[in-house]
Design an enzyme around this catalytic site. Sequence first.
Site, PDB file in Angstrom:
ATOM      1  N   LYS A  23       0.837  -1.211   0.000  1.00  0.00           N
ATOM      2  CA  LYS A  23       0.000   0.000   0.000  1.00  0.00           C
ATOM      3  C   LYS A  23       0.869   1.256   0.000  1.00  0.00           C
ATOM      4  CE  LYS A  23      -1.754   1.661   4.019  1.00  0.00           C
ATOM      5  NZ  LYS A  23      -1.489   3.103   4.216  1.00  0.00           N
ATOM      6  N   ARG A  94      -4.574  10.369   4.281  1.00  0.00           N
ATOM      7  CA  ARG A  94      -3.488  11.351   4.336  1.00  0.00           C
ATOM      8  C   ARG A  94      -2.541  11.257   3.147  1.00  0.00           C
ATOM      9  NH1 ARG A  94      -2.195  13.953   8.767  1.00  0.00           N
ATOM     10  NH2 ARG A  94      -0.099  14.154   7.927  1.00  0.00           N
ATOM     11  N   PRO A 124       1.929  16.485  11.412  1.00  0.00           N
ATOM     12  CA  PRO A 124       2.088  17.730  10.664  1.00  0.00           C
ATOM     13  C   PRO A 124       2.648  17.482   9.265  1.00  0.00           C
ATOM     14  CG  PRO A 124       3.816  17.524  12.332  1.00  0.00           C
ATOM     15  CD  PRO A 124       2.918  16.333  12.491  1.00  0.00           C
ATOM     16  N   VAL A 125       2.570  18.499   8.400  1.00  0.00           N
ATOM     17  CA  VAL A 125       3.149  18.401   7.053  1.00  0.00           C
ATOM     18  C   VAL A 125       4.144  19.542   6.824  1.00  0.00           C
ATOM     19  CG1 VAL A 125       1.282  17.107   5.944  1.00  0.00           C
ATOM     20  CG2 VAL A 125       1.120  19.600   6.104  1.00  0.00           C
ATOM     21  N   ASP A 126       4.665  20.114   7.941  1.00  0.00           N
ATOM     22  CA  ASP A 126       5.573  21.251   7.827  1.00  0.00           C
ATOM     23  C   ASP A 126       6.813  20.926   6.985  1.00  0.00           C
ATOM     24  OD1 ASP A 126       5.966  19.516  10.134  1.00  0.00           O
ATOM     25  OD2 ASP A 126       7.642  20.812  10.688  1.00  0.00           O
ATOM     26  N   ASP A 309       4.430   0.695  11.956  1.00  0.00           N
ATOM     27  CA  ASP A 309       3.212   0.056  11.446  1.00  0.00           C
ATOM     28  C   ASP A 309       3.030  -1.392  11.921  1.00  0.00           C
ATOM     29  OD1 ASP A 309       2.490   2.368  10.204  1.00  0.00           O
ATOM     30  OD2 ASP A 309       3.028   1.751   8.178  1.00  0.00           O
TER      31      ASP A 309
HETATM   32  C1  UD1 Z   1       4.230   6.961   6.380  1.00  0.00           C
HETATM   33  C2  UD1 Z   1       3.402   5.733   6.162  1.00  0.00           C
HETATM   34  C3  UD1 Z   1       2.817   5.246   7.475  1.00  0.00           C
HETATM   35  C4  UD1 Z   1       3.924   5.041   8.498  1.00  0.00           C
HETATM   36  C5  UD1 Z   1       4.817   6.275   8.591  1.00  0.00           C
HETATM   37  C6  UD1 Z   1       6.051   6.050   9.437  1.00  0.00           C
HETATM   38  C7  UD1 Z   1       2.588   5.994   3.911  1.00  0.00           C
HETATM   39  C8  UD1 Z   1       1.430   6.242   3.024  1.00  0.00           C
HETATM   40  N1  UD1 Z   1       2.335   6.040   5.222  1.00  0.00           N
HETATM   41  O1  UD1 Z   1       3.372   7.974   6.895  1.00  0.00           O
HETATM   42  O2  UD1 Z   1       2.137   4.021   7.248  1.00  0.00           O
HETATM   43  O3  UD1 Z   1       3.383   4.776   9.762  1.00  0.00           O
HETATM   44  O4  UD1 Z   1       5.277   6.678   7.288  1.00  0.00           O
HETATM   45  O5  UD1 Z   1       6.818   5.020   8.924  1.00  0.00           O
HETATM   46  O6  UD1 Z   1       3.667   5.712   3.461  1.00  0.00           O
HETATM   47  N2  UD1 Z   1       6.499  14.616  10.764  1.00  0.00           N
HETATM   48  C9  UD1 Z   1       6.738  15.948  11.051  1.00  0.00           C
HETATM   49  N3  UD1 Z   1       6.580  16.861  10.042  1.00  0.00           N
HETATM   50  C10 UD1 Z   1       6.219  16.514   8.768  1.00  0.00           C
HETATM   51  C11 UD1 Z   1       5.987  15.144   8.487  1.00  0.00           C
HETATM   52  C12 UD1 Z   1       6.141  14.219   9.506  1.00  0.00           C
HETATM   53  O7  UD1 Z   1       7.076  16.296  12.180  1.00  0.00           O
HETATM   54  O8  UD1 Z   1       6.086  17.383   7.903  1.00  0.00           O
HETATM   55  C13 UD1 Z   1       6.629  13.603  11.840  1.00  0.00           C
HETATM   56  C14 UD1 Z   1       5.370  12.763  12.032  1.00  0.00           C
HETATM   57  O9  UD1 Z   1       4.455  13.413  12.893  1.00  0.00           O
HETATM   58  C15 UD1 Z   1       5.932  11.481  12.628  1.00  0.00           C
HETATM   59  C16 UD1 Z   1       7.272  11.338  11.897  1.00  0.00           C
HETATM   60  O10 UD1 Z   1       7.584  12.643  11.408  1.00  0.00           O
HETATM   61  O11 UD1 Z   1       6.169  11.639  14.006  1.00  0.00           O
HETATM   62  C17 UD1 Z   1       7.246  10.368  10.738  1.00  0.00           C
HETATM   63  O12 UD1 Z   1       6.095  10.612   9.935  1.00  0.00           O
HETATM   64  P1  UD1 Z   1       6.078  10.347   8.381  1.00  0.00           P
HETATM   65  O13 UD1 Z   1       7.215   9.480   7.988  1.00  0.00           O
HETATM   66  O14 UD1 Z   1       5.920  11.629   7.671  1.00  0.00           O
HETATM   67  O15 UD1 Z   1       4.730   9.536   8.214  1.00  0.00           O
HETATM   68  P2  UD1 Z   1       3.861   9.481   6.904  1.00  0.00           P
HETATM   69  O16 UD1 Z   1       4.749   9.721   5.739  1.00  0.00           O
HETATM   70  O17 UD1 Z   1       2.656  10.329   7.061  1.00  0.00           O
END
Ligand code: UD1
Length: 420
Positions: A23, A94, A124-126, A309
């Site tokens: 996925k 997301r 977040p997506v910062d 996961d």
């Molecule tokens: C992806 C996976 C998800 C998995 C996660 C961690 C997909 C579709 N989803 O989610 O199944 O659980 O990776 O392996 O591939 N963060 C920030 N700022 C940002 C982005 C993230 O602080 O802009 C933080 C998040 O809150 C989290 C960490 O970074 O604590 C990792 O998150 P991230 O790797 O971004 O998760 P996803 O890509 O959303």
Amino acid sequence: MAHCLRITGPTRLEGEVRASGSKNAALPMMAAVLLAEGPVVLAGAPQLADVDRMAQVLRELGVEVLWDEDDTLQMRVIDRRPVHARYKLVRRMRASFCVLGPLVARRGEAVVSLPGGCAIGQRPVDLHLAGLRALGARIALRHGYVVARADRLHGTTIDLAGPYGPTVTGTANVLSAAVLAEGQTTIEHAAVEPEIVELGNLLIAMGAKIEGLGTPTIRVDGVEQLAGATCRVIPDRIEAATLLLAGAITGGQVRVGGIVPDHLTAILDLLRQTGCRVDAGADAVTVRAEGRPRAVDVTAEPYPSVPTDVQAQWMALLSTAEGTSAVRDTVFPSRMAHVAELVRLGARIDQHDGGAVIRGIARLSGAVVTARDLRASAALVLAGLAAEGATTVRAARHLDRGYQRLDLKLAGLGARIERS
Ligand code: UD1
């Protein structure tokens, strides 16, 4: 489809099962079609609610998406004008935020909803936005939407280090934009997950110039345009791990085929530490439980460590272990919604900041439990297989987001499981 799973336990699982396509690899690969001048074909794509949701987002963005045979996705851009990904769709998944990078890179404009809240903690997506800004996109947040504009993106150095380690979909977004930027981009602290490597391989097949995939430093030389390409989606390592843990928690013997065992190294090592026999072949792994599992400590971290996961599924297994285990999640420290539900099944778990201590018991006892997210629902299903009596897992729709008929796969291994 019915939203409750009724499981009668305990059962001993035995037999062979094949993993579906990943996925988390398929979703950003689907978004990459927005960059291509020709068709993008993904073989081995999983049939999941989340894949359907991404298809819906792409259709609204002018992409024709067709399923060919059972597991091949044929995608082709037929209208380049739409740039709007609506809240109604993005909020439900997301990963659809992954259309932002490709849209702004290829169409020069994107209006993509912020994803909003999430059951596994603040997400977040910062870092996505900082990366795209560094490439030259002008980004504003308006009425819950990210509005991004750029004439042509420009290569630069981007550091994606976040407080909880690298960001997986953030790396996907920035990488998918950088491939069409003018000049060279260096992404530092990039995610090294196999799903990112696979996205990069698709982009390379489309004509992108990328080096360093699978390492924390990715270098991209931007190109003028990208062609279509055909690619096979890698097997789902999270589904594979879930099925192996199902074998282990039921004291059974399960062979999971069609996988890349190297993607599962940390999980296989831990399974061995619990006392299971684990045999890894070229494209399959067999796990054989030898009695009750022994307690082990598990820390969920970015790849190649144990993935967040499967943190919940590990907690289910360790609830039945001999001894006391500590589980920590450094990626999503507040991803603990399954704890209270596992406790309803008799598990002895003390939750603390970012983790939990689990005192294993010999037998869980069936109950009605409610799943609040995808992996929590998988953990509850595993616990239900091992529990005495009937377990009803409510909200199996979470399961269908990320597992291609897990109930049927488990039934094929001897589980007594039905939808109601
Ligand atoms: C992806 C996976 C998800 C998995 C996660 C961690 C997909 C579709 N989803 O989610 O199944 O659980 O990776 O392996 O591939 N963060 C920030 N700022 C940002 C982005 C993230 O602080 O802009 C933080 C998040 O809150 C989290 C960490 O970074 O604590 C990792 O998150 P991230 O790797 O971004 O998760 P996803 O890509 O959303």
